[in-house]
Structure formats: structure tokens, C-alpha cells
Write an enzyme that holds these catalytic residues in place. Structure first.
Site, PDB file in Angstrom:
ATOM      1  N   GLU A   1      38.465  27.172  31.400  1.00 61.46           N
ATOM      2  CA  GLU A   1      39.069  26.661  32.456  1.00 61.46           C
ATOM      3  C   GLU A   1      38.615  25.049  32.541  1.00 61.46           C
ATOM      4  O   GLU A   1      39.515  24.183  32.862  1.00 61.46           O
ATOM      5  CB  GLU A   1      38.585  27.217  33.690  1.00 61.46           C
ATOM      6  CG  GLU A   1      38.848  28.682  33.975  1.00 61.46           C
ATOM      7  CD  GLU A   1      37.977  29.522  33.196  1.00 61.46           C
ATOM      8  OE1 GLU A   1      37.009  29.230  32.559  1.00 61.46           O
ATOM      9  OE2 GLU A   1      38.107  30.795  33.422  1.00 61.46           O
TER      10      GLU A   1
ATOM     11  N   ARG B   1      47.572  35.678  46.353  1.00 57.43           N
ATOM     12  CA  ARG B   1      48.649  35.977  45.557  1.00 57.43           C
ATOM     13  C   ARG B   1      49.472  37.164  46.048  1.00 57.43           C
ATOM     14  O   ARG B   1      50.487  37.344  45.601  1.00 57.43           O
ATOM     15  CB  ARG B   1      47.788  36.526  44.042  1.00 57.43           C
ATOM     16  CG  ARG B   1      47.227  35.330  43.503  1.00 57.43           C
ATOM     17  CD  ARG B   1      46.686  36.168  42.148  1.00 57.43           C
ATOM     18  NE  ARG B   1      45.756  37.093  42.287  1.00 57.43           N
ATOM     19  CZ  ARG B   1      45.532  38.251  41.343  1.00 57.43           C
ATOM     20  NH1 ARG B   1      46.510  38.582  40.402  1.00 57.43           N
ATOM     21  NH2 ARG B   1      44.637  38.837  41.830  1.00 57.43           N
TER      22      ARG B   1
ATOM     23  N   PHE C   1      36.630  29.721  39.846  1.00 56.90           N
ATOM     24  CA  PHE C   1      36.639  28.742  38.551  1.00 56.90           C
ATOM     25  C   PHE C   1      37.494  27.726  38.768  1.00 56.90           C
ATOM     26  O   PHE C   1      36.922  26.772  37.817  1.00 56.90           O
ATOM     27  CB  PHE C   1      37.520  29.886  37.447  1.00 56.90           C
ATOM     28  CG  PHE C   1      36.854  31.290  36.947  1.00 56.90           C
ATOM     29  CD1 PHE C   1      35.464  31.255  36.930  1.00 56.90           C
ATOM     30  CD2 PHE C   1      37.730  32.342  36.646  1.00 56.90           C
ATOM     31  CE1 PHE C   1      35.053  32.661  36.766  1.00 56.90           C
ATOM     32  CE2 PHE C   1      37.488  33.251  36.421  1.00 56.90           C
ATOM     33  CZ  PHE C   1      36.011  33.523  36.294  1.00 56.90           C
TER      34      PHE C   1
END
Length: 312
Positions: free
Chosen positions: A55, A164, A80
Site C-alpha cells: 500500500e 462498498r 491500510f
């Protein structure tokens, strides 16, 4: 209106932008399926980069692409995108005054079965410390599409929390959104509920209906942009209603509630309560169970409103 999966709207919006602007790029850290961006890679393979589980490298690459004139949208799980890459995002993108659009998916309790390690309750607090960074969290598919488009237009780094899963639209398809300007979903005279995101904005609307049954008129504001905060809107409704409750899927320390409290304490002291995470870590569970456990509910918003009124 049709319920739409937010990650699908995110990808479709980027595809629409990419067809008219060759600078649009997508970066992922081995999570294209999770982020919903596989169709983007299929249509624009030369503009989609999967860096693998790296990341910090993704953010460094995004910074380099921005310096070369591209508009990179770099996405990974919110834990992250905030904790793991903070220094790279701070220095390589923001300090360098570049144009990186960082996206943290599954914010707060929406991480569900990924559990406490993947459940970012602190990402907004971290990001609020970065000078001039725009921080946002859309509440439905309509606001998501509009705000992604606004991010693409804006030169400068942004951090967007992306829920999401499928969400019922709250707005008409032609609703106009502006970064830094909240949306009044319901007017009211007795209390102002300022909510953030796909979980708490609908709960705020439910809370307002429950309060209406008790003769309490509650205004509801979708504060989709945490930074810059719509200070004029907050202050105008604090003066109008005389009481404020914030609601967010995040730690109350450092998040929307803290931003509103800082503003009110320095400009217009107002009785205030906060609904959010109270100095706790995340854990494994269904989103529905987690929402009840952490009291991110309409009923808790109502309880906070009644608490303010009992003290007045």
C-alpha cells in the site's frame, strides 16, 4: 429508487471520467475485486495498476503519476489507506502539493467480518491533521457519483471513505453536490442532527421521524465533507435550533463530532452530544450486530437529543 452497490457506482463513475479525460488512472493494492474496479482494468488496462499488497508503494506511485500530470485514484481498505500509508500520503502527496485521490474502503463497522484489525475508527482523525486535505464520505450512490466527479475536478489531495455495499439512494439523480458544502435533508427548529456516511445519515433520518412523533422538530444535515467543514451551515443551524447532535461511524475523538465541537466552542457555544465510537477497538461481527453494539442507531441519536433537552 433502485438500491445500488457503492463500489459499482465508484467504478462506473471513474469509467465515465476516463472516457473523457485520459489523465484518470486507477491504482489498487491487490483489491480490485473488493473495490469493484475490475471493469476499469478491462476497459483501460494501460491506466489500471495493481501494485500487490504494497500500500505504501501504491501511494508513492500515485504521487509520481500525479507529478507526471495524471489524476490517480488509489484505493485499498480504509485501515491500510490511513494507518499503513500515512507518512507516504503526508509527505509524498500532500506536502509535495500533488493531486492524489486516496480512497479508504470499508470504513468503521462496514469492515464487519474482517474484524478489529481492518476496522478503521480513527482514519478521519489521522487525515484531519494533514494541512489542506479534503476529507469526504458519500452517503448514497448519488452523492458518491457526484463527489467522485468533484474530486476529479479539484486539484489537490483528497481522502474518501467508501462504503462498498449496496445502499438505497437518498437523493434524486440530478442532485448537485459541492465539496465542503453540507446538504440539508430535513429542516427543523428544535435540534440539528449532523450525520456522516452511508450508515449514519439514514439513521439520522429515522431518528428525526421518531422525534417528530414526540413533537420534536429535528433538522438533518448530511455533512459529506468533514474537511473543509461547512462552518456557515453548522453555525446557522446551531443558532436556529440551539442544540446539535453529531452521528458518525468513527471515533468521536478526531472525527466529525470533534470538528463540529471545535467550531461551536470557539464561535457559538451550543449544547451538543455525539453518537459514534467511544474510545474502543473494532471486532468481528455482522454489520447489523456491530451497529447495535456500538450504538450507531436512530434510537441512540434520539436518546442523545432527549438528553440535551433534559438539561435545558
Amino acid at each position: 429508487m433502485e438500491t445500488k452497490e457503492m463500489r459499482g457506482v465508484y467504478c462506473d463513475t471513474l469509467l465515465g471520467l476516463a472516457h473523457s479525460d485520459e489523465r484518470i488512472m486507477v491504482l489498487e493494492a491487490d483489491l480490485m475485486k473488493a473495490s469493484g474496479t475490475i471493469p476499469f482494468k478491462q476497459q483501460f488496462p494501460e491506466r489500471a495498476v495493481d501494485v500487490g499488497v504494497a500500500e505504501a508503494n501504491m501511494v508513492g506511485l500515485a504521487a509520481g503519476l500525479s507529478a507526471a500530470g495524471k489524476i490517480p485514484f488509489a484505493a485499498t481498505f480504509g485501515c491500510f489507506a490511513s494507518r499503513r500509508v500515512f507518512d507516504q500520503f503526508f509527505i509524498s502527496a500532500n506536502y509535495a502539493k500533488l493531486n492524489v485521490k486516496l480512497v479508504g474502503t470499508d470504513p468503521g463497522i462496514s469492515a464487519a467480518f474482517n474484524g478489529g484489525t481492518h476496522m478503521p475508527f480513527e482514519d478521519i482523525g489521522l487525515m484531519r491533521m494533514i494541512p489542506n486535505l479534503t476529507i469526504l464520505e458519500p452517503s448514497d450512490p448519488v452523492s458518491l457519483k457526484a463527489l467522485v466527479q468533484e474530486c476529479a475536478k479539484l486539484y489537490g489531495c483528497t481522502y474518501m471513505r467508501l462504503h462498498r455495499k449496496a445502499i438505497q439512494p437518498l437523493y434524486a439523480e440530478d442532485e448537485v453536490f459541492t465539496l465542503g458544502k453540507g446538504k440539508v435533508l430535513k429542516d427543523g427548529t428544535d435540534v440539528t442532527i449532523i450525520a456522516l456516511g452511508a450508515i449514519l445519515v439514514p439513521e439520522a433520518i429515522k431518528a428525526a421521524a421518531l422525534l417528530e412523533e414526540q413533537g420534536i422538530s429535528a433538522a438533518v444535515i448530511d455533512m459529506h465533507t468533514v474537511k473543509p467543514l461547512d462552518e456557515d451551515l453548522v453555525l446557522s443551524y446551531a443558532k436556529k435550533t440551539g442544540a446539535v447532535v453529531t452521528a458518525e461511524n468513527h471515533q468521536i475523538a478526531g472525527g466529525l463530532g470533534a470538528a463540529v465541537a471545535n467550531l461551536l466552542s470557539t464561535h457559538y457555544p451550543t449544547p451538543m452530544e455525539m453518537v459514534g465510537i467511544h474510545d474502543e477497538f473494532g471486532q468481528v461481527g455482522t454489520q447489523a450486530w456491530l451497529q447495535t453494539y456500538y450504538k450507531l442507531t436512530a434510537e441512540e441519536i434520539v436518546r442523545k437529543v432527549l438528553s440535551i433537552r433534559s438539561k435545558s
